[in-house]
Design a protein around this motif. Structure first.
Motif, PDB file in Angstrom:
ATOM      1  N   GLY A  67       0.795  -1.230   0.000  1.00 26.15           N
ATOM      2  CA  GLY A  67       0.000   0.000   0.000  1.00 26.15           C
ATOM      3  C   GLY A  67       0.824   1.273   0.000  1.00 26.15           C
ATOM      4  N   GLU A  68       2.100   1.172  -0.410  1.00 27.51           N
ATOM      5  CA  GLU A  68       2.945   2.376  -0.430  1.00 27.51           C
ATOM      6  C   GLU A  68       3.552   2.611  -1.804  1.00 27.51           C
ATOM      7  OE1 GLU A  68       5.095   3.738   2.700  1.00 27.51           O
ATOM      8  OE2 GLU A  68       4.086   2.557   4.245  1.00 27.51           O
ATOM      9  N   LYS A  69       4.247   3.749  -1.916  1.00 27.84           N
ATOM     10  CA  LYS A  69       4.863   4.128  -3.198  1.00 27.84           C
ATOM     11  C   LYS A  69       6.372   4.247  -3.040  1.00 27.84           C
ATOM     12  CE  LYS A  69       1.348   6.732  -5.766  1.00 27.84           C
ATOM     13  NZ  LYS A  69       0.273   7.396  -5.019  1.00 27.84           N
ATOM     14  N   PRO A  70       7.128   3.854  -4.075  1.00 26.79           N
ATOM     15  CA  PRO A  70       8.584   4.011  -3.988  1.00 26.79           C
ATOM     16  C   PRO A  70       8.999   5.460  -4.177  1.00 26.79           C
ATOM     17  CG  PRO A  70       8.002   3.135  -6.119  1.00 26.79           C
ATOM     18  CD  PRO A  70       6.721   3.265  -5.349  1.00 26.79           C
ATOM     19  N   SER A  71      10.192   5.777  -3.723  1.00 24.80           N
ATOM     20  CA  SER A  71      10.728   7.119  -3.942  1.00 24.80           C
ATOM     21  C   SER A  71      12.180   6.977  -4.395  1.00 24.80           C
ATOM     22  CB  SER A  71      10.626   7.920  -2.646  1.00 24.80           C
ATOM     23  OG  SER A  71      11.842   8.517  -2.317  1.00 24.80           O
ATOM     24  N   VAL A  72      12.667   7.950  -5.135  1.00 25.94           N
ATOM     25  CA  VAL A  72      14.051   7.855  -5.635  1.00 25.94           C
ATOM     26  C   VAL A  72      14.914   8.967  -5.061  1.00 25.94           C
ATOM     27  CG1 VAL A  72      13.442   6.671  -7.768  1.00 25.94           C
ATOM     28  CG2 VAL A  72      13.457   9.162  -7.726  1.00 25.94           C
ATOM     29  N   THR A  73      14.468   9.555  -3.963  1.00 25.73           N
ATOM     30  CA  THR A  73      15.191  10.706  -3.420  1.00 25.73           C
ATOM     31  C   THR A  73      16.485  10.304  -2.705  1.00 25.73           C
ATOM     32  OG1 THR A  73      13.795  10.575  -1.479  1.00 25.73           O
ATOM     33  CG2 THR A  73      13.159  12.165  -3.151  1.00 25.73           C
ATOM     34  N   LYS A  74      16.554   9.054  -2.271  1.00 25.95           N
ATOM     35  CA  LYS A  74      17.745   8.627  -1.522  1.00 25.95           C
ATOM     36  C   LYS A  74      18.866   8.203  -2.465  1.00 25.95           C
ATOM     37  CE  LYS A  74      15.753   6.715   2.707  1.00 25.95           C
ATOM     38  NZ  LYS A  74      15.444   5.445   3.375  1.00 25.95           N
ATOM     39  N   ASN A  75      20.105   8.531  -2.086  1.00 24.96           N
ATOM     40  CA  ASN A  75      21.258   8.004  -2.813  1.00 24.96           C
ATOM     41  C   ASN A  75      21.891   6.923  -1.947  1.00 24.96           C
ATOM     42  OD1 ASN A  75      23.538   7.430  -4.214  1.00 24.96           O
ATOM     43  ND2 ASN A  75      24.425   9.469  -4.090  1.00 24.96           N
ATOM     44  N   VAL A  76      21.379   5.697  -2.131  1.00 28.00           N
ATOM     45  CA  VAL A  76      21.784   4.596  -1.258  1.00 28.00           C
ATOM     46  C   VAL A  76      23.198   4.119  -1.568  1.00 28.00           C
ATOM     47  CG1 VAL A  76      21.224   2.229  -0.580  1.00 28.00           C
ATOM     48  CG2 VAL A  76      19.398   3.868  -0.982  1.00 28.00           C
ATOM     49  N   MET A  77      23.523   4.073  -2.874  1.00 25.37           N
ATOM     50  CA  MET A  77      24.781   3.460  -3.282  1.00 25.37           C
ATOM     51  C   MET A  77      25.962   4.415  -3.177  1.00 25.37           C
ATOM     52  SD  MET A  77      25.561   0.432  -4.228  1.00 25.37           S
ATOM     53  CE  MET A  77      24.311  -0.439  -5.162  1.00 25.37           C
ATOM     54  N   GLY A  78      25.684   5.716  -3.157  1.00 25.64           N
ATOM     55  CA  GLY A  78      26.756   6.714  -3.240  1.00 25.64           C
ATOM     56  C   GLY A  78      27.869   6.522  -2.236  1.00 25.64           C
ATOM     57  N   THR A  79      27.524   6.296  -0.984  1.00 22.61           N
ATOM     58  CA  THR A  79      28.556   6.191   0.033  1.00 22.61           C
ATOM     59  C   THR A  79      29.340   4.890  -0.078  1.00 22.61           C
ATOM     60  OG1 THR A  79      26.861   5.351   1.513  1.00 22.61           O
ATOM     61  CG2 THR A  79      27.406   7.674   1.730  1.00 22.61           C
ATOM     62  N   VAL A  80      28.723   3.885  -0.684  1.00 25.98           N
ATOM     63  CA  VAL A  80      29.398   2.586  -0.799  1.00 25.98           C
ATOM     64  C   VAL A  80      30.466   2.614  -1.875  1.00 25.98           C
ATOM     65  CG1 VAL A  80      29.087   0.126  -1.251  1.00 25.98           C
ATOM     66  CG2 VAL A  80      27.300   1.408  -0.086  1.00 25.98           C
ATOM     67  N   THR A  81      30.111   3.169  -3.031  1.00 26.80           N
ATOM     68  CA  THR A  81      31.025   3.104  -4.172  1.00 26.80           C
ATOM     69  C   THR A  81      31.751   4.417  -4.395  1.00 26.80           C
ATOM     70  OG1 THR A  81      29.254   3.706  -5.668  1.00 26.80           O
ATOM     71  CG2 THR A  81      29.610   1.355  -5.304  1.00 26.80           C
ATOM     72  N   GLY A  82      31.464   5.432  -3.597  1.00 25.92           N
ATOM     73  CA  GLY A  82      32.056   6.745  -3.782  1.00 25.92           C
ATOM     74  C   GLY A  82      33.567   6.735  -3.706  1.00 25.92           C
ATOM     75  N   ALA A  83      34.121   5.905  -2.827  1.00 24.28           N
ATOM     76  CA  ALA A  83      35.569   5.857  -2.658  1.00 24.28           C
ATOM     77  C   ALA A  83      36.252   5.495  -3.964  1.00 24.28           C
ATOM     78  CB  ALA A  83      35.933   4.843  -1.576  1.00 24.28           C
ATOM     79  N   VAL A  84      35.629   4.623  -4.721  1.00 25.26           N
ATOM     80  CA  VAL A  84      36.209   4.198  -5.999  1.00 25.26           C
ATOM     81  C   VAL A  84      35.908   5.212  -7.097  1.00 25.26           C
ATOM     82  CG1 VAL A  84      36.321   2.363  -7.706  1.00 25.26           C
ATOM     83  CG2 VAL A  84      35.917   1.794  -5.316  1.00 25.26           C
ATOM     84  N   SER A  85      34.630   5.599  -7.205  1.00 28.44           N
ATOM     85  CA  SER A  85      34.251   6.468  -8.316  1.00 28.44           C
ATOM     86  C   SER A  85      34.873   7.851  -8.171  1.00 28.44           C
ATOM     87  CB  SER A  85      32.736   6.559  -8.439  1.00 28.44           C
ATOM     88  OG  SER A  85      32.188   7.106  -7.276  1.00 28.44           O
ATOM     89  N   GLY A  86      35.146   8.250  -6.935  1.00 29.97           N
ATOM     90  CA  GLY A  86      35.738   9.566  -6.705  1.00 29.97           C
ATOM     91  C   GLY A  86      37.108   9.732  -7.312  1.00 29.97           C
ATOM     92  N   ILE A  87      37.817   8.618  -7.490  1.00 33.29           N
ATOM     93  CA  ILE A  87      39.159   8.706  -8.064  1.00 33.29           C
ATOM     94  C   ILE A  87      39.180   8.232  -9.523  1.00 33.29           C
ATOM     95  CG2 ILE A  87      40.483   8.594  -5.916  1.00 33.29           C
ATOM     96  CD1 ILE A  87      40.738   5.523  -6.421  1.00 33.29           C
ATOM     97  N   ALA A  88      37.983   8.103 -10.106  1.00 30.11           N
ATOM     98  CA  ALA A  88      37.887   7.525 -11.452  1.00 30.11           C
ATOM     99  C   ALA A  88      38.533   8.391 -12.524  1.00 30.11           C
ATOM    100  CB  ALA A  88      36.425   7.294 -11.810  1.00 30.11           C
ATOM    101  N   SER A  89      39.034   7.722 -13.491  1.00 26.52           N
ATOM    102  CA  SER A  89      39.578   8.243 -14.764  1.00 26.52           C
ATOM    103  C   SER A  89      40.558   9.406 -14.610  1.00 26.52           C
ATOM    104  CB  SER A  89      38.447   8.588 -15.723  1.00 26.52           C
ATOM    105  OG  SER A  89      37.729   9.723 -15.298  1.00 26.52           O
ATOM    106  N   GLY A  90      40.147  10.628 -14.839  1.00 22.34           N
ATOM    107  CA  GLY A  90      41.102  11.719 -14.909  1.00 22.34           C
ATOM    108  C   GLY A  90      41.993  11.538 -16.129  1.00 22.34           C
ATOM    109  N   ALA A  91      43.283  11.829 -15.975  1.00 23.63           N
ATOM    110  CA  ALA A  91      44.208  11.759 -17.110  1.00 23.63           C
ATOM    111  C   ALA A  91      44.557  10.313 -17.464  1.00 23.63           C
ATOM    112  CB  ALA A  91      45.467  12.534 -16.778  1.00 23.63           C
TER     113      ALA A  91
END
Ligand SMILES: [Fe+2]
Ligand SMILES: [Fe+2]
Length: 163
Positions: A67-91
């Motif tokens: 009887g409820e609705k989903p929401s997409v306001t939360k960034n659940v994965m950000g803190t988990v994978t941020g350490a890796v994605s934060g240093i991604a690519s560059g030069a």
């Protein structure tokens, strides 16, 4: 509508899972784009993107059955994978390696999430959701296994291309 305190918590967990899958759709789209020059990698990522879109849809239906609705306001994965994605690519242009590490972390977060949800679903007597989560868990485990087998190849290819 809710009968127990557990059910409230459980539906919150389902909403987190929906936000997680929703975030993964965008991440996988970006990673498919990054992998354009590598058809085999791209097609595998694209196949899991299709599965991920289905996961989001299935979890949405589980939430709606309560009887409820989903929401997409939360960034659940950000803190988990941020350490890796934060240093991604560059030069270094090593985004395919960084993406694979990020995806590997994300799949394992999903695996943990679905194992927890299966236990929660059984505890509140929602056997349909337990079954749905078992199916999804299987696909997350397959993707995690595929990444685990392919991370060495993805890394070697990057090193060879930039030798
Ligand atoms: Fe998923
Ligand atoms: Fe996944």
């Amino acid at each position: 509508m809710h009968q127990t305190k557990h059910e409230d918590v459980f539906v919150d967990w389902l909403k987190d899972a929906y936000a997680m899958e929703h975030g993964q759709i965008q991440t996988l789209k970006n990673h498919c784009n990054d992998a354009k020059q590598h058809p085999e990698l791209e097609s595998h990522l694209r196949a899991h993107l299709g599965q991920t879109e289905r996961h989001a849809d299935l979890i949405k239906q589980c939430i709606e059955r309560h009887g409820e609705k989903p929401s997409v306001t939360k960034n659940v994965m950000g803190t988990v994978t941020g350490a890796v994605s934060g240093i991604a690519s560059g030069a270094s242009k090593d985004e395919l390696v960084k993406n694979a590490l990020q995806d590997y972390a994300a799949e394992h977060f999903e695996i943990g999430c679905y194992k927890s949800l299966i236990t929660g679903a059984r505890a509140v007597g929602d056997m349909e959701t337990a079954q749905v989560c078992e199916q999804i868990l299987h696909e997350e485990e397959e993707m995690a296994d595929w990444l685990e087998s392919n991370i060495p190849t993805i890394t070697s290819r990057h090193l060879a291309a930039h030798a």
